[in-house]
Scaffold this active site. Structure first.
Site, PDB file in Angstrom:
ATOM      1  N   GLY A  47       0.826  -1.195   0.000  1.00 46.84           N
ATOM      2  CA  GLY A  47       0.000   0.000   0.000  1.00 46.84           C
ATOM      3  C   GLY A  47       0.858   1.240   0.000  1.00 46.84           C
ATOM      4  O   GLY A  47       2.065   1.164   0.151  1.00 46.84           O
ATOM      5  N   PRO A 107       2.666   4.828   1.093  1.00 46.40           N
ATOM      6  CA  PRO A 107       3.437   5.132   2.292  1.00 46.40           C
ATOM      7  C   PRO A 107       2.555   5.725   3.392  1.00 46.40           C
ATOM      8  O   PRO A 107       1.553   6.376   3.098  1.00 46.40           O
ATOM      9  CB  PRO A 107       4.449   6.191   1.829  1.00 46.40           C
ATOM     10  CG  PRO A 107       4.329   6.272   0.370  1.00 46.40           C
ATOM     11  CD  PRO A 107       3.084   5.607  -0.060  1.00 46.40           C
ATOM     12  N   THR A 124       0.588   4.315   5.536  1.00 42.87           N
ATOM     13  CA  THR A 124      -0.714   3.723   5.826  1.00 42.87           C
ATOM     14  C   THR A 124      -0.610   2.701   6.947  1.00 42.87           C
ATOM     15  O   THR A 124      -1.493   1.882   7.136  1.00 42.87           O
ATOM     16  CB  THR A 124      -1.318   3.062   4.577  1.00 42.87           C
ATOM     17  OG1 THR A 124      -0.300   2.306   3.938  1.00 42.87           O
ATOM     18  CG2 THR A 124      -1.847   4.098   3.623  1.00 42.87           C
ATOM     19  N   THR A 175       4.263  -0.643   8.529  1.00 44.08           N
ATOM     20  CA  THR A 175       5.336  -0.970   9.466  1.00 44.08           C
ATOM     21  C   THR A 175       4.806  -1.035  10.883  1.00 44.08           C
ATOM     22  O   THR A 175       5.149  -1.926  11.644  1.00 44.08           O
ATOM     23  CB  THR A 175       6.423   0.123   9.422  1.00 44.08           C
ATOM     24  OG1 THR A 175       6.579   0.530   8.079  1.00 44.08           O
ATOM     25  CG2 THR A 175       7.711  -0.373   9.973  1.00 44.08           C
ATOM     26  N   SER A 187      -6.131   3.112 -17.936  1.00 42.54           N
ATOM     27  CA  SER A 187      -7.450   3.428 -17.400  1.00 42.54           C
ATOM     28  C   SER A 187      -7.961   4.805 -17.809  1.00 42.54           C
ATOM     29  O   SER A 187      -9.056   5.185 -17.457  1.00 42.54           O
ATOM     30  CB  SER A 187      -7.450   3.286 -15.883  1.00 42.54           C
ATOM     31  OG  SER A 187      -6.706   4.327 -15.315  1.00 42.54           O
ATOM     32  N   LYS A 210      -9.378   5.969  -6.367  1.00 46.56           N
ATOM     33  CA  LYS A 210      -9.940   6.861  -7.382  1.00 46.56           C
ATOM     34  C   LYS A 210     -11.235   7.503  -6.888  1.00 46.56           C
ATOM     35  O   LYS A 210     -11.494   8.686  -7.115  1.00 46.56           O
ATOM     36  CB  LYS A 210     -10.200   6.084  -8.667  1.00 46.56           C
ATOM     37  CG  LYS A 210      -8.909   5.707  -9.382  1.00 46.56           C
ATOM     38  CD  LYS A 210      -9.197   4.873 -10.600  1.00 46.56           C
ATOM     39  CE  LYS A 210      -7.914   4.630 -11.366  1.00 46.56           C
ATOM     40  NZ  LYS A 210      -8.129   3.764 -12.531  1.00 46.56           N
TER      41      LYS A 210
HETATM   42  P1  ADP Z   1       4.095   2.651   6.308  1.00 40.66           P
HETATM   43  O1  ADP Z   1       4.953   1.602   6.900  1.00 40.66           O
HETATM   44  O2  ADP Z   1       2.852   2.122   5.675  1.00 40.66           O
HETATM   45  O3  ADP Z   1       4.788   3.604   5.403  1.00 40.66           O
HETATM   46  P2  ADP Z   1       3.943   3.589   9.019  1.00 40.66           P
HETATM   47  O4  ADP Z   1       3.670   2.276   9.646  1.00 40.66           O
HETATM   48  O5  ADP Z   1       5.286   4.162   9.161  1.00 40.66           O
HETATM   49  O6  ADP Z   1       3.546   3.548   7.483  1.00 40.66           O
HETATM   50  O7  ADP Z   1       2.859   4.610   9.549  1.00 40.66           O
HETATM   51  C1  ADP Z   1       3.073   5.977   9.747  1.00 40.66           C
HETATM   52  C2  ADP Z   1       2.445   6.438  11.019  1.00 40.66           C
HETATM   53  O8  ADP Z   1       1.034   6.407  10.928  1.00 40.66           O
HETATM   54  C3  ADP Z   1       2.802   5.591  12.210  1.00 40.66           C
HETATM   55  O9  ADP Z   1       3.043   6.417  13.293  1.00 40.66           O
HETATM   56  C4  ADP Z   1       1.562   4.762  12.444  1.00 40.66           C
HETATM   57  O10 ADP Z   1       1.409   4.405  13.781  1.00 40.66           O
HETATM   58  C5  ADP Z   1       0.448   5.667  11.992  1.00 40.66           C
HETATM   59  N1  ADP Z   1      -0.707   4.923  11.492  1.00 40.66           N
HETATM   60  C6  ADP Z   1      -0.898   4.533  10.219  1.00 40.66           C
HETATM   61  N2  ADP Z   1      -2.061   3.872  10.074  1.00 40.66           N
HETATM   62  C7  ADP Z   1      -2.639   3.840  11.288  1.00 40.66           C
HETATM   63  C8  ADP Z   1      -3.862   3.284  11.783  1.00 40.66           C
HETATM   64  N3  ADP Z   1      -4.719   2.639  11.001  1.00 40.66           N
HETATM   65  N4  ADP Z   1      -4.116   3.441  13.084  1.00 40.66           N
HETATM   66  C9  ADP Z   1      -3.253   4.098  13.878  1.00 40.66           C
HETATM   67  N5  ADP Z   1      -2.101   4.637  13.474  1.00 40.66           N
HETATM   68  C10 ADP Z   1      -1.777   4.526  12.203  1.00 40.66           C
END
Ligand code: ADP
Length: 778
Positions: A357, A359, A361, A364, A680, A723
């Site tokens: 997905g 960044p 989201t 991690t 698309s 979208k």
């Molecule tokens: P990714 O690894 O997808 O790039 P991260 O895990 O680094 O994103 O997320 C960025 C920040 O957003 C983190 O501090 C994370 O805890 C927070 N975060 C993202 N999604 C959620 C969620 N659904 N609920 C709570 N916190 C979230």
């Protein structure tokens, strides 16, 4: 002989620090008045000039005594006037001349020159000449090989001369000689004499080069040896300091002691024992001993059979996951299922999950929560930019500074054989000449092989079968297929504004308050202000920037509390700008009015959804199709498919037969920082073209997405949720979506669908019916 001397009067230039030889083409600058006049005089007559070298470079007005007797008769080819009364003269040497007398020296030097006949090699027999040519060529070649300054090309050219005189003279001209040496060559009127001088010179120079080289190598060897000894001594000193001379024994004992305490397989035990033995046998000051010590320490630190006890309480796990993250239902569900199955079967291969997905989201951070939920150790291995296989699999121990690879190292860090290992950004590994990184990863992820993973440094098989791998990626496109096959893909999609609001309120805010040492009483942000932050200060699929903005507010609040003794700060829509500055983003709003040839499309990019505007102009021309703006190759193809469709349907759309011959069509996609590509936009481009051709305007409130076929069928597309969110943000009222995407509509949250009219279309006619302004609409 003297009787036959041909004597000529010639304007003369005395040269300082240079000698010119016959056949040489060269330029030099003259500035002395007498010299300038001499050149001018020569130019007025037959361009001939006599060039003779001064014995003393610093003599300004040399007389007969101050000059060499033999000079060069040259013709002036070109004269350029430079600033400061300097003349740049290009001359070509023609022959030798002897200075007999100086006749006049007031304005310029006019001298009597007897012309010396160019000497040929007639006196020598053919065989003699051949032998001399060969000898000279050999000498010159060795000279060039020793002297790296002489280019190979020049050598090749010179070796082509077979005539003795030419060969001798060309070599002389091309050598970089001191002018006195050149003068000697000039004075040697006789060819044999010149030949002799040259061979001696070449032999001497070659010898000098050789000796120089020898000296250099000797010096270098000496330096290398000194340096090596120095380094070894330093190491020796350090080790002595560390250990004291007899500590090696006790260190080995310690290793054995540690080994006794570890539960390891026979193979591992034997290997470590063997290394300890070797360690003992090697003298403390050998550089090898440090390497072996490092190796033994690493082996002892590896977890081998040590495992942590997993949590099997499903309810606890569920609670942890839910408390720490909002939404992400699919991920949570999959993890709980995995846990359930494992509790029931008492074992079970760990699945390899890949979260894909945009960044920010939460990919991690949910992985970290999963580790907490399962009571596992957590290690993160960042794969972004890894190109060298050795980074994953380690360097062989023979390599200086060898280390275990990242996987083995991760395991060492975790300290147990069953941690949760996050393979971050698995889509960003690449391979180069240093080996295939994805093949190494394949071995890590393949459950058939990964109980015997080989790390080059560790040398013993490592069991990875108990590791729970979770990988993350932004896009599936760059993950090699075999890797993809081994993983279970779970898509994490962009958040809607509402979801972001929940995440901000429920999670991010608390995290930031804690991080900045603030309490909830000290800072509050109204929902409306939060919504504004989301809408006008961040533009992203995830929540990373949102978190940063909240951090910024926390920082400013902390300062106000300390500086101004404020008790608590309330952020509302009105004072938001004071904290975050001016609004940063505005959304691309729907077009203001219905227009001809302008259609809004919906696009998916790796960072979320976006809308894009497609413009088409039709103008008289020769039937050309112009495509400009942010168009990828796939987009160009689909534009062409659209045109073919329209041409085949020209009757239906009442387009005249000659239209495509007499008009040019120009398709343009303005702006767009993120390049977009994909099929698309097919129906969007076709609609814009039909509108431009038929001059029927397109409704401003409509946006669309779908691939087009030559027959005007509308094919399904991906990224529907993104979208749709983008359309909603842009204030679009109606979106046209391929009929085949109906099933994907479940993914789109109701809050987004609520005020949006979604029309499913299967044919281009349906698209046009919805998109073009119909007569009755007007
Ligand atoms: P990714 O690894 O997808 O790039 P991260 O895990 O680094 O994103 O997320 C960025 C920040 O957003 C983190 O501090 C994370 O805890 C927070 N975060 C993202 N999604 C959620 C969620 N659904 N609920 C709570 N916190 C979230």
């Amino acid at each position: 002989m003297d009787d036959f001397k041909q004597i000529k009067l010639m304007p003369t230039v005395t040269l300082r620090g240079m000698t010119i030889l016959p056949d040489m083409v060269i330029h030099f600058d003259v500035s002395r008045k007498r010299s300038i006049k001499a050149v001018e005089k020569a130019m007025l007559e037959d361009q001939r000039i006599f060039l003779v070298t001064q014995i003393d470079v610093d003599d300004n007005e040399p007389d007969m005594e101050g000059l060499y007797k033999i000079g060069c008769i040259a013709s002036v080819k070109q004269v350029i006037k430079l600033p400061n009364n300097i003349l740049r003269v290009l001359v070509e040497g023609e022959g030798r001349g002897q200075l007999e007398a100086i006749i006049e020296e007031e304005e310029y030097i006019l001298s009597e020159v007897s012309i010396l006949k160019e000497d040929t090699a007639l006196r020598l027999s053919q065989l003699e000449q051949e032998a001399m040519v060969r000898n000279l060529k050999e000498l010159f070649t060795t000279y060039c090989n020793e002297n790296f300054k002489v280019g190979k090309e020049m050598l090749r050219q010179i070796l082509e001369y077979d005539d003795l005189q030419k060969l001798v003279d060309q070599i002389i001209i091309n050598l970089s000689l001191h002018f006195e040496q050149k003068q000697k060559m000039l004075s040697a009127v006789n060819l044999e004499e010149r030949y002799e001088l040259l061979t001696i010179l070449l032999s001497n120079e070659t010898e000098i080069f050789k000796i120089k080289k020898d000296l250099q190598t000797k010096i270098k060897e000496k330096v290398d040896k000194n340096q090596r000894e120095y380094l070894l001594r330093e190491q020796q000193k350090l080790i002595r300091e560390e250990l004291g001379e007899d500590n090696i024994e006790s260190e080995a004992e310690q290793f054995l002691e540690q080994l006794k305490k570890r539960k390891v397989s026979k193979e591992v035990k034997e290997k470590i024992e063997k290394e300890i033995k070797r360690f003992k046998s090697i003298s403390y000051n050998s550089s090898e001993s440090a390497v072996i010590r490092g190796y033994i320490e690493t082996l002892l630190e590896m977890p081998w059979n040590k495992a942590s006890k997993d949590n099997t309480d499903l309810r606890f796990a569920k609670k942890v996951l839910n408390v720490e993250h909002y939404g992400l239902e699919k991920v949570k569900e999959r993890i709980l299922e995995f846990l359930a199955v494992r509790t029931l079967t008492q074992m079970g291969q760990s699945p390899i999950i890949c979260l894909v997905g945009p960044p920010g989201t939460g990919k991690t951070s949910i992985a970290r929560s999963v580790a907490r939920a399962l009571g596992k150790e957590y290690v993160r291995i960042s794969l972004g930019g890894v190109r060298d296989e050795a980074e994953i699999r380690g360097h062989r121990r023979t390599y200086v500074g060898a280390m275990p690879g990242r996987i083995a190292n991760g395991l060492k860090q975790a300290g147990v054989k069953n941690p949760l290992m996050l393979l971050d950004e698995i889509d960003k590994v690449s391979s180069d000449y240093k080996g295939d990184t994805s093949a190494a990863l394949l071995e890590v992820l393949d459950s058939e092989q990964n109980n015997k993973f080989r790390d080059h440094y560790i040398e013993l098989p490592i069991d990875l079968s108990d590791v729970l791998f979770i990988a993350t990626a932004n896009s599936l496109q760059t993950i090699p297929k075999p890797l993809l096959d081994r993983m279970e893909i779970i898509e994490v999609s962009s958040y809607t504004e509402n979801e972001k609001l929940h995440i901000a309120k429920g999670h991010l805010m608390n995290k930031q308050l804690l991080k900045h040492g603030l309490s909830q009483n000290q800072l509050s942000i109204s929902d409306k202000a939060l919504a504004s932050i989301i809408r006008y200060y961040t533009k992203e699929a995830g929540v990373r920037n949102l978190e940063r903005k909240l951090g910024e507010i926390c920082r400013k609040t902390a300062r106000q509390i300390l500086e101004n003794n404020a008790k608590s700060i309330k952020i509302t829509q009105t004072n938001l700008e004071k904290f975050l500055g001016k609004k940063k983003y505005r959304y691309d709003m729907a077009n203001e009015k219905d227009e001809i040839g302008i259609v809004r499309g919906l696009a998916w990019t790796s960072v979320g959804g976006d809308t894009l505007q497609i413009e088409v102009n039709v103008m008289p021309g020769k039937g050309e199709i112009l495509l400009t703006g942010q168009l990828g190759d796939v987009m160009k193809e689909s534009a062409k498919a659209g045109i073919s469709y329209i041409r085949s349907m020209s009757k239906t759309y009442q387009i005249e037969d000659t239209f495509f011959k007499e008009n040019d069509i120009h398709i343009h996609i303005p702006e767009g920082a993120v390049p977009k590509d994909g099929p698309s936009a097919g129906i969007t481009m076709a609609t814009a073209m039909i509108s431009a051709i038929t001059k029927i305007p397109v409704k401003a409130s409509v946006a669309m997405t779908g691939e087009i076929t030559l027959r005007g069928r509308v094919l399904p597309i991906g990224g529907l949720k993104e979208k749709t969110i983008a359309a909603k943000n842009a204030n679009i009222k109606t979106i046209l979506v391929p009929g085949k995407n109906k099933k994907d509509m479940d993914e789109v949250p109701d809050e987004i669908k609520k005020d949006l009219k979604i029309v499913f279309v299967d044919q281009m006619e349906e698209v046009l019916k919805e998109a073009l302004v119909q007569k009755e609409d007007v």
